[in-house]
Design a protein around this motif. Structure first.
Motif, PDB file in Angstrom:
ATOM      1  N   THR A 144       0.837  -1.199   0.000  1.00 11.66           N
ATOM      2  CA  THR A 144       0.000   0.000   0.000  1.00 11.66           C
ATOM      3  C   THR A 144       0.872   1.250   0.000  1.00 11.66           C
ATOM      4  O   THR A 144       2.074   1.202   0.261  1.00 11.66           O
ATOM      5  CB  THR A 144      -0.898   0.037   1.252  1.00 11.66           C
ATOM      6  OG1 THR A 144      -0.064   0.191   2.403  1.00 11.66           O
ATOM      7  CG2 THR A 144      -1.727  -1.225   1.377  1.00 11.66           C
ATOM      8  N   ARG A 145       0.232   2.369  -0.269  1.00 10.89           N
ATOM      9  CA  ARG A 145       0.957   3.644  -0.255  1.00 10.89           C
ATOM     10  C   ARG A 145       1.463   3.971   1.147  1.00 10.89           C
ATOM     11  O   ARG A 145       2.556   4.504   1.306  1.00 10.89           O
ATOM     12  CB  ARG A 145       0.062   4.760  -0.774  1.00 10.89           C
ATOM     13  CG  ARG A 145       0.778   6.088  -0.796  1.00 10.89           C
ATOM     14  CD  ARG A 145       0.100   7.079  -1.681  1.00 10.89           C
ATOM     15  NE  ARG A 145       0.688   8.381  -1.468  1.00 10.89           N
ATOM     16  CZ  ARG A 145       1.375   9.024  -2.384  1.00 10.89           C
ATOM     17  NH1 ARG A 145       1.538   8.502  -3.566  1.00 10.89           N
ATOM     18  NH2 ARG A 145       1.888  10.205  -2.137  1.00 10.89           N
ATOM     19  N   SER A 146       0.685   3.635   2.167  1.00  9.05           N
ATOM     20  CA  SER A 146       1.150   3.888   3.537  1.00  9.05           C
ATOM     21  C   SER A 146       2.389   3.047   3.845  1.00  9.05           C
ATOM     22  O   SER A 146       3.302   3.524   4.528  1.00  9.05           O
ATOM     23  CB  SER A 146       0.038   3.639   4.554  1.00  9.05           C
ATOM     24  OG  SER A 146      -0.394   2.310   4.518  1.00  9.05           O
ATOM     25  N   ARG A 194      -0.473  -0.694  10.693  1.00  6.79           N
ATOM     26  CA  ARG A 194       0.031   0.479   9.957  1.00  6.79           C
ATOM     27  C   ARG A 194      -0.321   1.769  10.687  1.00  6.79           C
ATOM     28  O   ARG A 194       0.493   2.673  10.778  1.00  6.79           O
ATOM     29  CB  ARG A 194      -0.546   0.512   8.544  1.00  6.79           C
ATOM     30  CG  ARG A 194       0.193  -0.364   7.593  1.00  6.79           C
ATOM     31  CD  ARG A 194      -0.280  -0.102   6.158  1.00  6.79           C
ATOM     32  NE  ARG A 194      -0.395  -1.374   5.496  1.00  6.79           N
ATOM     33  CZ  ARG A 194      -1.535  -2.010   5.240  1.00  6.79           C
ATOM     34  NH1 ARG A 194      -2.672  -1.481   5.530  1.00  6.79           N
ATOM     35  NH2 ARG A 194      -1.511  -3.173   4.645  1.00  6.79           N
ATOM     36  N   ARG A 195      -1.549   1.846  11.176  1.00  2.73           N
ATOM     37  CA  ARG A 195      -1.979   3.059  11.896  1.00  2.73           C
ATOM     38  C   ARG A 195      -1.160   3.282  13.163  1.00  2.73           C
ATOM     39  O   ARG A 195      -0.690   4.382  13.417  1.00  2.73           O
ATOM     40  CB  ARG A 195      -3.458   2.955  12.265  1.00  2.73           C
ATOM     41  CG  ARG A 195      -4.399   3.186  11.152  1.00  2.73           C
ATOM     42  CD  ARG A 195      -5.794   2.999  11.677  1.00  2.73           C
ATOM     43  NE  ARG A 195      -6.791   3.515  10.777  1.00  2.73           N
ATOM     44  CZ  ARG A 195      -8.076   3.350  10.962  1.00  2.73           C
ATOM     45  NH1 ARG A 195      -8.524   2.683  12.012  1.00  2.73           N
ATOM     46  NH2 ARG A 195      -8.923   3.863  10.114  1.00  2.73           N
ATOM     47  N   ALA A 220       1.183  11.465   6.945  1.00  2.00           N
ATOM     48  CA  ALA A 220       0.611  11.115   5.640  1.00  2.00           C
ATOM     49  C   ALA A 220       0.335   9.620   5.574  1.00  2.00           C
ATOM     50  O   ALA A 220      -0.711   9.192   5.062  1.00  2.00           O
ATOM     51  CB  ALA A 220       1.545  11.549   4.513  1.00  2.00           C
ATOM     52  N   ALA A 221       1.250   8.809   6.102  1.00  4.72           N
ATOM     53  CA  ALA A 221       1.037   7.364   6.131  1.00  4.72           C
ATOM     54  C   ALA A 221      -0.149   7.010   7.027  1.00  4.72           C
ATOM     55  O   ALA A 221      -0.942   6.110   6.691  1.00  4.72           O
ATOM     56  CB  ALA A 221       2.305   6.645   6.619  1.00  4.72           C
ATOM     57  N   ARG A 247      -2.753   8.917   7.613  1.00  4.72           N
ATOM     58  CA  ARG A 247      -3.947   9.311   6.865  1.00  4.72           C
ATOM     59  C   ARG A 247      -4.269   8.280   5.777  1.00  4.72           C
ATOM     60  O   ARG A 247      -5.427   7.907   5.584  1.00  4.72           O
ATOM     61  CB  ARG A 247      -3.740  10.697   6.256  1.00  4.72           C
ATOM     62  CG  ARG A 247      -5.036  11.352   5.835  1.00  4.72           C
ATOM     63  CD  ARG A 247      -4.821  12.775   5.378  1.00  4.72           C
ATOM     64  NE  ARG A 247      -4.931  12.754   3.928  1.00  4.72           N
ATOM     65  CZ  ARG A 247      -4.066  13.266   3.079  1.00  4.72           C
ATOM     66  NH1 ARG A 247      -2.990  13.872   3.520  1.00  4.72           N
ATOM     67  NH2 ARG A 247      -4.245  13.193   1.793  1.00  4.72           N
ATOM     68  N   ARG A 248      -3.257   7.827   5.072  1.00  2.00           N
ATOM     69  CA  ARG A 248      -3.455   6.813   4.021  1.00  2.00           C
ATOM     70  C   ARG A 248      -3.946   5.492   4.626  1.00  2.00           C
ATOM     71  O   ARG A 248      -4.814   4.835   4.050  1.00  2.00           O
ATOM     72  CB  ARG A 248      -2.162   6.549   3.258  1.00  2.00           C
ATOM     73  CG  ARG A 248      -1.683   7.718   2.469  1.00  2.00           C
ATOM     74  CD  ARG A 248      -2.415   7.806   1.176  1.00  2.00           C
ATOM     75  NE  ARG A 248      -1.868   8.924   0.406  1.00  2.00           N
ATOM     76  CZ  ARG A 248      -2.478   9.459  -0.605  1.00  2.00           C
ATOM     77  NH1 ARG A 248      -3.635   9.012  -0.992  1.00  2.00           N
ATOM     78  NH2 ARG A 248      -1.941  10.467  -1.246  1.00  2.00           N
ATOM     79  N   ARG A 275      -7.611   5.400   5.414  1.00  2.00           N
ATOM     80  CA  ARG A 275      -8.497   5.261   4.245  1.00  2.00           C
ATOM     81  C   ARG A 275      -8.614   3.821   3.780  1.00  2.00           C
ATOM     82  O   ARG A 275      -9.524   3.492   3.055  1.00  2.00           O
ATOM     83  CB  ARG A 275      -7.961   6.089   3.089  1.00  2.00           C
ATOM     84  CG  ARG A 275      -8.074   7.561   3.297  1.00  2.00           C
ATOM     85  CD  ARG A 275      -7.581   8.262   2.058  1.00  2.00           C
ATOM     86  NE  ARG A 275      -7.530   9.687   2.270  1.00  2.00           N
ATOM     87  CZ  ARG A 275      -6.966  10.522   1.427  1.00  2.00           C
ATOM     88  NH1 ARG A 275      -6.395  10.064   0.332  1.00  2.00           N
ATOM     89  NH2 ARG A 275      -6.954  11.795   1.673  1.00  2.00           N
ATOM     90  N   THR A 276      -7.651   3.010   4.160  1.00  2.00           N
ATOM     91  CA  THR A 276      -7.607   1.635   3.663  1.00  2.00           C
ATOM     92  C   THR A 276      -8.637   0.767   4.333  1.00  2.00           C
ATOM     93  O   THR A 276      -8.985   0.862   5.434  1.00  2.00           O
ATOM     94  CB  THR A 276      -6.195   1.025   3.897  1.00  2.00           C
ATOM     95  OG1 THR A 276      -5.237   1.920   3.371  1.00  2.00           O
ATOM     96  CG2 THR A 276      -6.072  -0.306   3.222  1.00  2.00           C
TER      97      THR A 276
END
Length: 160
Positions: A2-4, A64-65, A152-153, A155-156, A159-160
């Motif tokens: 993922t982008r994060s 990730r969060r 930013a990670a 936030r991304r 969204r996932t």
């Protein structure tokens, strides 16, 4: 991936590169670190570890969060450390018995890994410029970039 995950890996890479530059500066150019420099190395390695583990691809959005949030908090502590080094500690004849000195000494890292965490200079003596900018300010800018990327990670990942 993922982008994060990519953002977290970028943060980890930036932090490891910064520690590498610090070690090259120390051993190739004889720029001895002070207690605040060493504390920032520790924070950079902690951010790299957190970001690396959080981006391992375990697939959990929660991991990730948490990793991104913890990296942002660690980057904020790095901002405070770099700001303090630049504005206060570098004006002092000795940074002995400051928070950084007490923390690194109490952790035992300076004795266990002196090549990485040894304190070899006072904060005033460690005040060095690179390309006309004081090292502490380079550290401050790096921690700001890490905080922005970690947020930013986060936030991304949300969204996932």
């Amino acid at each position: 991936m993922t982008r994060s995950d990519r953002l977290l890996r970028l943060v980890a890479l930036l932090c490891l590169a910064a520690v590498g530059v610090a070690l090259i500066s120390q051993y190739a150019f004889d720029m001895k670190p002070c207690a605040w420099c060493v504390l920032q190395r520790l924070i950079l390695l902690a951010i790299a570890a957190v970001c690396g583990l959080a981006s391992m691809g375990w697939g959990s959005v929660l991991v990730r969060r948490i990793g991104a949030a913890l990296a942002a908090v660690l980057a904020a502590s790095g901002i405070v450390a770099a700001w303090y080094q630049h504005s206060v500690a570098s004006q002092m004849l000795s940074c002995a018995q400051t928070f950084a000195d007490r923390f690194i000494s109490a952790s035992g890292l300076d004795a266990a890994l002196p090549w990485l965490f040894g304190i070899y200079a006072s904060c005033m003596d460690a005040r060095v410029d690179l390309l006309g900018v004081e090292y502490a300010l380079w550290g401050l800018m790096l921690f700001i970039v890490c905080a922005v990327l970690a947020l930013a990670a986060l936030r991304r990942a949300a969204r996932t």
